[in-house]
Motif scaffolding. Structure first.
Motif, PDB file in Angstrom:
ATOM      1  N   VAL A  78      22.673 -16.881 -13.266  1.00 42.60           N
ATOM      2  CA  VAL A  78      22.001 -18.083 -12.768  1.00 42.60           C
ATOM      3  C   VAL A  78      22.286 -19.240 -13.719  1.00 42.60           C
ATOM      4  O   VAL A  78      22.991 -20.196 -13.372  1.00 42.60           O
ATOM      5  CB  VAL A  78      20.481 -17.864 -12.640  1.00 42.60           C
ATOM      6  CG1 VAL A  78      19.812 -19.112 -12.065  1.00 42.60           C
ATOM      7  CG2 VAL A  78      20.187 -16.660 -11.771  1.00 42.60           C
ATOM      8  N   PRO A 117       9.662 -20.754  -2.586  1.00 42.40           N
ATOM      9  CA  PRO A 117      10.536 -20.673  -1.415  1.00 42.40           C
ATOM     10  C   PRO A 117      10.053 -21.559  -0.261  1.00 42.40           C
ATOM     11  O   PRO A 117       8.875 -21.539   0.090  1.00 42.40           O
ATOM     12  CB  PRO A 117      10.464 -19.189  -1.032  1.00 42.40           C
ATOM     13  CG  PRO A 117      10.155 -18.487  -2.314  1.00 42.40           C
ATOM     14  CD  PRO A 117       9.251 -19.415  -3.063  1.00 42.40           C
ATOM     15  N   GLY A 159      13.355 -16.667  -0.958  1.00 45.27           N
ATOM     16  CA  GLY A 159      13.561 -15.669  -1.991  1.00 45.27           C
ATOM     17  C   GLY A 159      13.939 -16.225  -3.346  1.00 45.27           C
ATOM     18  O   GLY A 159      14.322 -15.471  -4.246  1.00 45.27           O
ATOM     19  N   ARG A 160      13.814 -17.567  -3.514  1.00 47.79           N
ATOM     20  CA  ARG A 160      14.209 -18.183  -4.776  1.00 47.79           C
ATOM     21  C   ARG A 160      13.160 -19.196  -5.207  1.00 47.79           C
ATOM     22  O   ARG A 160      12.319 -19.623  -4.400  1.00 47.79           O
ATOM     23  CB  ARG A 160      15.589 -18.851  -4.653  1.00 47.79           C
ATOM     24  CG  ARG A 160      16.682 -17.905  -4.182  1.00 47.79           C
ATOM     25  CD  ARG A 160      18.011 -18.611  -4.027  1.00 47.79           C
ATOM     26  NE  ARG A 160      18.666 -18.841  -5.305  1.00 47.79           N
ATOM     27  CZ  ARG A 160      19.583 -18.029  -5.844  1.00 47.79           C
ATOM     28  NH1 ARG A 160      19.935 -16.917  -5.213  1.00 47.79           N
ATOM     29  NH2 ARG A 160      20.158 -18.315  -6.984  1.00 47.79           N
ATOM     30  N   SER A 174      16.864 -25.750 -13.684  1.00 54.14           N
ATOM     31  CA  SER A 174      17.446 -25.834 -12.342  1.00 54.14           C
ATOM     32  C   SER A 174      18.169 -27.146 -12.096  1.00 54.14           C
ATOM     33  O   SER A 174      19.166 -27.186 -11.351  1.00 54.14           O
ATOM     34  CB  SER A 174      16.345 -25.638 -11.288  1.00 54.14           C
ATOM     35  OG  SER A 174      15.840 -24.326 -11.310  1.00 54.14           O
ATOM     36  N   GLY A 182      23.250 -21.517  -4.925  1.00 52.77           N
ATOM     37  CA  GLY A 182      21.790 -21.411  -5.000  1.00 52.77           C
ATOM     38  C   GLY A 182      21.123 -22.679  -5.461  1.00 52.77           C
ATOM     39  O   GLY A 182      19.887 -22.746  -5.536  1.00 52.77           O
ATOM     40  N   THR A 185      18.540 -22.644  -8.306  1.00 54.08           N
ATOM     41  CA  THR A 185      17.297 -21.889  -8.128  1.00 54.08           C
ATOM     42  C   THR A 185      17.458 -20.457  -8.635  1.00 54.08           C
ATOM     43  O   THR A 185      18.562 -19.926  -8.727  1.00 54.08           O
ATOM     44  CB  THR A 185      16.868 -21.868  -6.653  1.00 54.08           C
ATOM     45  OG1 THR A 185      17.932 -21.306  -5.862  1.00 54.08           O
ATOM     46  CG2 THR A 185      16.555 -23.275  -6.165  1.00 54.08           C
ATOM     47  N   PRO A 187      16.556 -16.374  -8.334  1.00 54.82           N
ATOM     48  CA  PRO A 187      16.077 -15.330  -7.418  1.00 54.82           C
ATOM     49  C   PRO A 187      14.740 -14.771  -7.895  1.00 54.82           C
ATOM     50  O   PRO A 187      14.547 -14.512  -9.087  1.00 54.82           O
ATOM     51  CB  PRO A 187      17.179 -14.262  -7.488  1.00 54.82           C
ATOM     52  CG  PRO A 187      18.399 -14.990  -7.962  1.00 54.82           C
ATOM     53  CD  PRO A 187      17.887 -16.055  -8.882  1.00 54.82           C
ATOM     54  N   GLU A 188      13.820 -14.586  -6.959  1.00 51.97           N
ATOM     55  CA  GLU A 188      12.502 -14.077  -7.334  1.00 51.97           C
ATOM     56  C   GLU A 188      12.581 -12.704  -7.989  1.00 51.97           C
ATOM     57  O   GLU A 188      11.756 -12.378  -8.846  1.00 51.97           O
ATOM     58  CB  GLU A 188      11.593 -14.004  -6.107  1.00 51.97           C
ATOM     59  CG  GLU A 188      11.166 -15.359  -5.579  1.00 51.97           C
ATOM     60  CD  GLU A 188      10.221 -15.237  -4.401  1.00 51.97           C
ATOM     61  OE1 GLU A 188       9.053 -15.678  -4.526  1.00 51.97           O
ATOM     62  OE2 GLU A 188      10.653 -14.708  -3.354  1.00 51.97           O
ATOM     63  N   ASP A 189      13.579 -11.911  -7.604  1.00 54.23           N
ATOM     64  CA  ASP A 189      13.655 -10.571  -8.172  1.00 54.23           C
ATOM     65  C   ASP A 189      14.204 -10.557  -9.596  1.00 54.23           C
ATOM     66  O   ASP A 189      14.295  -9.495 -10.229  1.00 54.23           O
ATOM     67  CB  ASP A 189      14.484  -9.636  -7.278  1.00 54.23           C
ATOM     68  CG  ASP A 189      15.917 -10.113  -7.069  1.00 54.23           C
ATOM     69  OD1 ASP A 189      16.343 -11.083  -7.735  1.00 54.23           O
ATOM     70  OD2 ASP A 189      16.614  -9.511  -6.229  1.00 54.23           O
ATOM     71  N   GLN A 190      14.568 -11.748 -10.136  1.00 59.64           N
ATOM     72  CA  GLN A 190      14.983 -11.833 -11.528  1.00 59.64           C
ATOM     73  C   GLN A 190      13.861 -12.335 -12.432  1.00 59.64           C
ATOM     74  O   GLN A 190      14.049 -12.489 -13.644  1.00 59.64           O
ATOM     75  CB  GLN A 190      16.223 -12.717 -11.673  1.00 59.64           C
ATOM     76  CG  GLN A 190      17.475 -12.059 -11.097  1.00 59.64           C
ATOM     77  CD  GLN A 190      18.754 -12.821 -11.393  1.00 59.64           C
ATOM     78  OE1 GLN A 190      19.640 -12.904 -10.543  1.00 59.64           O
ATOM     79  NE2 GLN A 190      18.889 -13.364 -12.583  1.00 59.64           N
TER      80      GLN A 190
END
Length: 209
Positions: A78, A117, A159-160, A174, A182, A185, A187-190
């Motif tokens: 990212v 998001p 999701g971001r 950002s 992206g 932004t 990712p929420e899973d990071q």
């Protein structure tokens, strides 16, 4: 002359090794799944956080983010290029570290959640942050600082999240990656978790939620 039968000597059971082992296992589980500690490496979150501050991150908080939350996230791919996966012994050590909740050789960032998001974020020439058409009062910024000297207009993808440091003139966030895939932004899973506590230095300890 009679002699009494000898009785076997009973030895007390040593429970303490098991207690220590169970305690260590609980610490591993807590560190891997519940909490983790980090040291702040830069002034990008000043005046909220300073270089050398030690913070506690609540990992379940990664699944319930709100605008304004302080978070720690993995910036690989990212804000930083993902390094090649190590092999051999180094790869094994890294895999074990991941299981135990210890990241080895990765790039972690601490920033503030600005957009979730679906949010529409705008900053114009006046430097005022607008979220979904409403101006945001960022009272955590240094006195006299605008929300951003860089104008932008972005819809946060599903999701971001969009993040910025509180020290807007010295933060890689950002805004610096708007042209990247992206739009800068994350990712929420990071997201590793939310910053909830500062425990060092002692004079500044306390909640940050």
């Amino acid at each position: 002359m009679s002699s009494s039968a000898s009785l076997p000597v009973s030895r007390p059971r040593r429970w303490w090794p098991w207690i220590v082992l169970i305690g260590l296992l609980l610490l591993v589980v807590l560190r891997g799944l519940v909490v983790e500690t980090f040291s702040v490496p830069s002034a990008s979150m000043s005046p909220t956080l300073h270089v050398g501050d030690r913070i506690v991150v609540w990992k379940p908080g990664a699944h319930d983010l709100h605008r304004g939350d302080l978070i720690v996230f993995d910036g690989d791919g990212v804000f930083a290029q993902s390094p090649p996966a190590p092999g051999g012994l180094a790869g094994a050590v890294r895999s074990v570290g991941t299981v135990l909740g210890v990241r080895v050789g990765e790039t972690d960032y601490v920033k503030r959640v600005i957009g979730l998001p679906g949010d529409h974020l705008q900053v114009g020439s006046d430097g005022v942050l607008m979220v979904n058409g409403a101006a945001v009062d960022e009272n955590y910024l240094p006195a006299g600082t605008s929300s951003s000297a860089t104008a932008f207009d972005i819809r946060v993808p599903a999701g971001r999240i969009f993040v910025m440091g509180d020290n807007r003139i010295a933060s890689d966030d950002s805004r610096n990656h708007l042209g990247d895939p992206g739009g800068g932004t994350v990712p929420e899973d990071q997201v590793i978790g939310t910053v909830t506590w500062r425990y060092w230095p002692l004079g500044s300890w306390g909640t940050l939620r």
